[in-house]
Design a protein around this motif. Structure first.
Motif, PDB file in Angstrom:
ATOM      1  N   VAL A 156       0.850  -1.189   0.000  1.00  0.00           N
ATOM      2  CA  VAL A 156       0.000   0.000   0.000  1.00  0.00           C
ATOM      3  C   VAL A 156       0.885   1.238   0.000  1.00  0.00           C
ATOM      4  O   VAL A 156       1.870   1.312   0.753  1.00  0.00           O
ATOM      5  CB  VAL A 156      -0.929   0.036   1.239  1.00  0.00           C
ATOM      6  CG1 VAL A 156      -1.755   1.314   1.250  1.00  0.00           C
ATOM      7  CG2 VAL A 156      -1.831  -1.197   1.261  1.00  0.00           C
ATOM      8  N   GLU A 157       0.542   2.198  -0.847  1.00  0.00           N
ATOM      9  CA  GLU A 157       1.257   3.468  -0.862  1.00  0.00           C
ATOM     10  C   GLU A 157       0.245   4.607  -0.796  1.00  0.00           C
ATOM     11  O   GLU A 157      -0.651   4.702  -1.639  1.00  0.00           O
ATOM     12  CB  GLU A 157       2.122   3.598  -2.115  1.00  0.00           C
ATOM     13  CG  GLU A 157       2.962   4.870  -2.113  1.00  0.00           C
ATOM     14  CD  GLU A 157       3.868   4.986  -3.330  1.00  0.00           C
ATOM     15  OE1 GLU A 157       4.536   6.028  -3.477  1.00  0.00           O
ATOM     16  OE2 GLU A 157       3.879   4.040  -4.145  1.00  0.00           O
ATOM     17  N   THR A 179       4.108   4.369   3.126  1.00  0.00           N
ATOM     18  CA  THR A 179       4.297   3.170   2.315  1.00  0.00           C
ATOM     19  C   THR A 179       4.299   1.945   3.224  1.00  0.00           C
ATOM     20  O   THR A 179       4.998   1.923   4.242  1.00  0.00           O
ATOM     21  CB  THR A 179       5.617   3.228   1.531  1.00  0.00           C
ATOM     22  OG1 THR A 179       5.599   4.353   0.644  1.00  0.00           O
ATOM     23  CG2 THR A 179       5.809   1.952   0.710  1.00  0.00           C
ATOM     24  N   ILE A 203      -8.017   3.586   2.567  1.00  0.00           N
ATOM     25  CA  ILE A 203      -7.294   2.503   1.894  1.00  0.00           C
ATOM     26  C   ILE A 203      -8.279   1.476   1.349  1.00  0.00           C
ATOM     27  O   ILE A 203      -8.105   0.950   0.241  1.00  0.00           O
ATOM     28  CB  ILE A 203      -6.287   1.852   2.870  1.00  0.00           C
ATOM     29  CG1 ILE A 203      -5.160   2.826   3.197  1.00  0.00           C
ATOM     30  CG2 ILE A 203      -5.724   0.553   2.281  1.00  0.00           C
ATOM     31  CD1 ILE A 203      -4.200   2.339   4.271  1.00  0.00           C
ATOM     32  N   ILE A 214      -4.106   6.871  -3.396  1.00  0.00           N
ATOM     33  CA  ILE A 214      -3.761   5.671  -2.638  1.00  0.00           C
ATOM     34  C   ILE A 214      -3.568   4.529  -3.635  1.00  0.00           C
ATOM     35  O   ILE A 214      -4.468   4.253  -4.449  1.00  0.00           O
ATOM     36  CB  ILE A 214      -4.861   5.309  -1.621  1.00  0.00           C
ATOM     37  CG1 ILE A 214      -5.006   6.443  -0.598  1.00  0.00           C
ATOM     38  CG2 ILE A 214      -4.544   4.001  -0.919  1.00  0.00           C
ATOM     39  CD1 ILE A 214      -6.155   6.257   0.368  1.00  0.00           C
ATOM     40  N   TYR A 216      -2.715   0.497  -4.378  1.00  0.00           N
ATOM     41  CA  TYR A 216      -2.726  -0.863  -3.832  1.00  0.00           C
ATOM     42  C   TYR A 216      -2.106  -1.783  -4.867  1.00  0.00           C
ATOM     43  O   TYR A 216      -2.597  -1.885  -5.999  1.00  0.00           O
ATOM     44  CB  TYR A 216      -4.157  -1.300  -3.523  1.00  0.00           C
ATOM     45  CG  TYR A 216      -4.259  -2.702  -2.956  1.00  0.00           C
ATOM     46  CD1 TYR A 216      -3.653  -3.035  -1.753  1.00  0.00           C
ATOM     47  CD2 TYR A 216      -4.947  -3.708  -3.631  1.00  0.00           C
ATOM     48  CE1 TYR A 216      -3.725  -4.313  -1.232  1.00  0.00           C
ATOM     49  CE2 TYR A 216      -5.039  -4.992  -3.122  1.00  0.00           C
ATOM     50  CZ  TYR A 216      -4.423  -5.285  -1.923  1.00  0.00           C
ATOM     51  OH  TYR A 216      -4.498  -6.563  -1.412  1.00  0.00           O
ATOM     52  N   VAL A 221      -6.335   2.876  -6.236  1.00  0.00           N
ATOM     53  CA  VAL A 221      -7.517   2.108  -5.834  1.00  0.00           C
ATOM     54  C   VAL A 221      -8.762   2.517  -6.615  1.00  0.00           C
ATOM     55  O   VAL A 221      -9.712   1.730  -6.741  1.00  0.00           O
ATOM     56  CB  VAL A 221      -7.787   2.261  -4.320  1.00  0.00           C
ATOM     57  CG1 VAL A 221      -6.685   1.612  -3.501  1.00  0.00           C
ATOM     58  CG2 VAL A 221      -7.979   3.725  -3.924  1.00  0.00           C
ATOM     59  N   LEU A 319      -4.936  -8.293   2.159  1.00  0.00           N
ATOM     60  CA  LEU A 319      -4.736  -7.202   3.112  1.00  0.00           C
ATOM     61  C   LEU A 319      -5.694  -7.389   4.282  1.00  0.00           C
ATOM     62  O   LEU A 319      -6.909  -7.489   4.093  1.00  0.00           O
ATOM     63  CB  LEU A 319      -4.997  -5.846   2.439  1.00  0.00           C
ATOM     64  CG  LEU A 319      -4.922  -4.606   3.338  1.00  0.00           C
ATOM     65  CD1 LEU A 319      -3.542  -4.468   3.962  1.00  0.00           C
ATOM     66  CD2 LEU A 319      -5.279  -3.347   2.547  1.00  0.00           C
TER      67      LEU A 319
END
Length: 403
Positions: A156-157, A179, A203, A214, A216, A221, A319
């Motif tokens: 995830v960033e 991150t 997220i 965001i 993924y 996303v 996740l």
């Protein structure tokens, strides 16, 4: 008749319950992430279809009888009028007879009134249907992405994200960047209102940020179809749901398309979450209807929370997000849960939110938030060595425990 009415009342309460799970602000996040809306709406439509068929038969029968009675009354009235007029002209009827007839004729307005009421009711029901169609026609603000990304590395960033909730001007997150590496377990720490729960909701794309992005697995996303994105995220909410359903269904809802009829897998998940013994001891075991609305049995807060964790594990997601997963657990249960955390999160990227500093040290890395920003990050040992905000909160927590 009383038994039939009682059965309808129970079914009507169920329709209200299923609808609330889809529409209520408190239930929508978990319902959306677990894709439970199709299941609940299927149950809702099945019940409403039964009501429709019953009501249609009742109304048609009643309408037919009343309409026939109204027609016969009207025809009879005019026939009687003609007969009275004829008999009066012949001198057969007296004035008294005519008065009696007039009194009987008062019934005519009631017949007409019935027709008007029936037409009004039909129009009123039409308005209800119109309102329902208007509701169903509302377009969601969070729309499906048009891409079909393949996620090989579920990292995830978060890039320069700013966000405020609709209806509020206060920024909950302010130009935040973070991150999370694939397979990493990350703990989010901070005081109430720091923005931790808001961040994980973004997220999971329960909201879209005001600015920033965001990613993924390297993809924004917003490019994912919601079903694909939500299908790859398991979430234990701080305000987790206590479903009015069988104990087994409370777990199976995490992956209901596959698990509703798979009792063996449900029991495995229950054992993994440490709730198997509790459910096995219920009067009907896993088939016991939980909740006080329709059933007779419920669980303690901590037991419900274990059930929510089992539900999150039911989905083969990459996740795993745990938002205060031990807030309702006692010390022993909390220790057992986090002793198994490594096993639970094995092979997954995981985000843990907790106010209990005794538990966050198990994470690979800890991020400290304050006022919508990240102020510290590192391992437990690194943060304690800095003697900063995290160390201050940790020491305060320890003093509370010892005091």
């Amino acid at each position: 008749m009383c038994i039939r009415h009682s059965a309808r009342t129970t079914r009507r309460r169920w329709t209200g319950y299923y609808l609330s799970q889809v529409l209520s602000r408190d239930t929508v996040p978990e319902t959306r992430l677990l894709n439970l809306a199709p299941l609940f709406m299927r149950k809702y439509k099945s019940l409403m279809g039964g009501f429709r068929d019953q009501n249609q038969a009742i109304y048609q029968k009643g309408l037919g009888v009343r309409t026939l009675f109204s027609i016969l009354s009207t025809v009879g009235f005019y026939a009687a009028c003609a007969w009275v007029a004829q008999q009066t002209l012949k001198g057969v009827l007296t004035i008294g007879d005519v008065v009696i007839f007039a009194a009987v004729a008062v019934r005519l307005p009631k017949a007409i009134e019935f027709v008007v009421i029936a037409m009004t009711n039909a129009l009123e029901h039409g308005l209800y249907i119109s309102n329902m169609m208007e509701l169903l026609g509302i377009e969601p603000k969070i729309t499906d992405g048009t891409g079909s990304p393949v996620v090989d590395q579920p990292g995830v960033e978060v890039r320069n994200v700013t966000f405020h909730y609709p209806g509020s001007e206060k920024r909950v997150l302010n130009d935040l960047s973070l991150t999370i590496q694939p397979g990493e377990s990350l703990a989010l720490v901070g005081e109430n209102g720091a923005g931790k729960s808001t961040l994980v909701k973004l997220i999971a794309r329960l909201y879209d940020p005001d600015s920033g992005s965001i990613l993924y697995g390297g993809t924004d996303v917003r490019e994912f179809p919601l079903k694909q994105l939500h299908g790859d995220i398991s979430f234990v909410f701080q305000n987790f749901r206590r479903f009015e359903a069988k104990a087994s269904e409370n777990i199976a809802f995490g992956n209901w398309q596959s698990l509703l009829d798979d009792s063996g897998q449900i029991e495995k998940l229950a054992k993994k979450a440490g709730v198997d013994d509790i459910l096995s001891d219920l009067p009907q075991g896993y088939d016991t209807l939980l909740g006080r609305v329709f059933g007779e049995y419920t669980l303690s807060e901590g037991q419900w929370q274990k059930l929510a964790i089992a539900r999150a594990l039911a989905k083969p997601a990459s996740l795993l997000i745990l938002d205060e997963p031990s807030s309702s657990l006692d010390a022993r249960s909390e220790y057992e849960l986090f002793s198994r955390f490594r096993e639970i999160s094995k092979g997954r990227t995981s985000i843990l939110i907790s106010h209990r500093f005794s538990t966050v040290s198990i994470a690979d890395r800890i991020v400290v938030m304050d006022s919508g920003q990240i102020i510290e990050k590192g391992t437990h040992q690194e943060l304690m060595a800095r003697s900063g905000h995290y160390a201050s909160l940790y020491n305060l927590h320890q003093r509370k425990l010892s005091g």
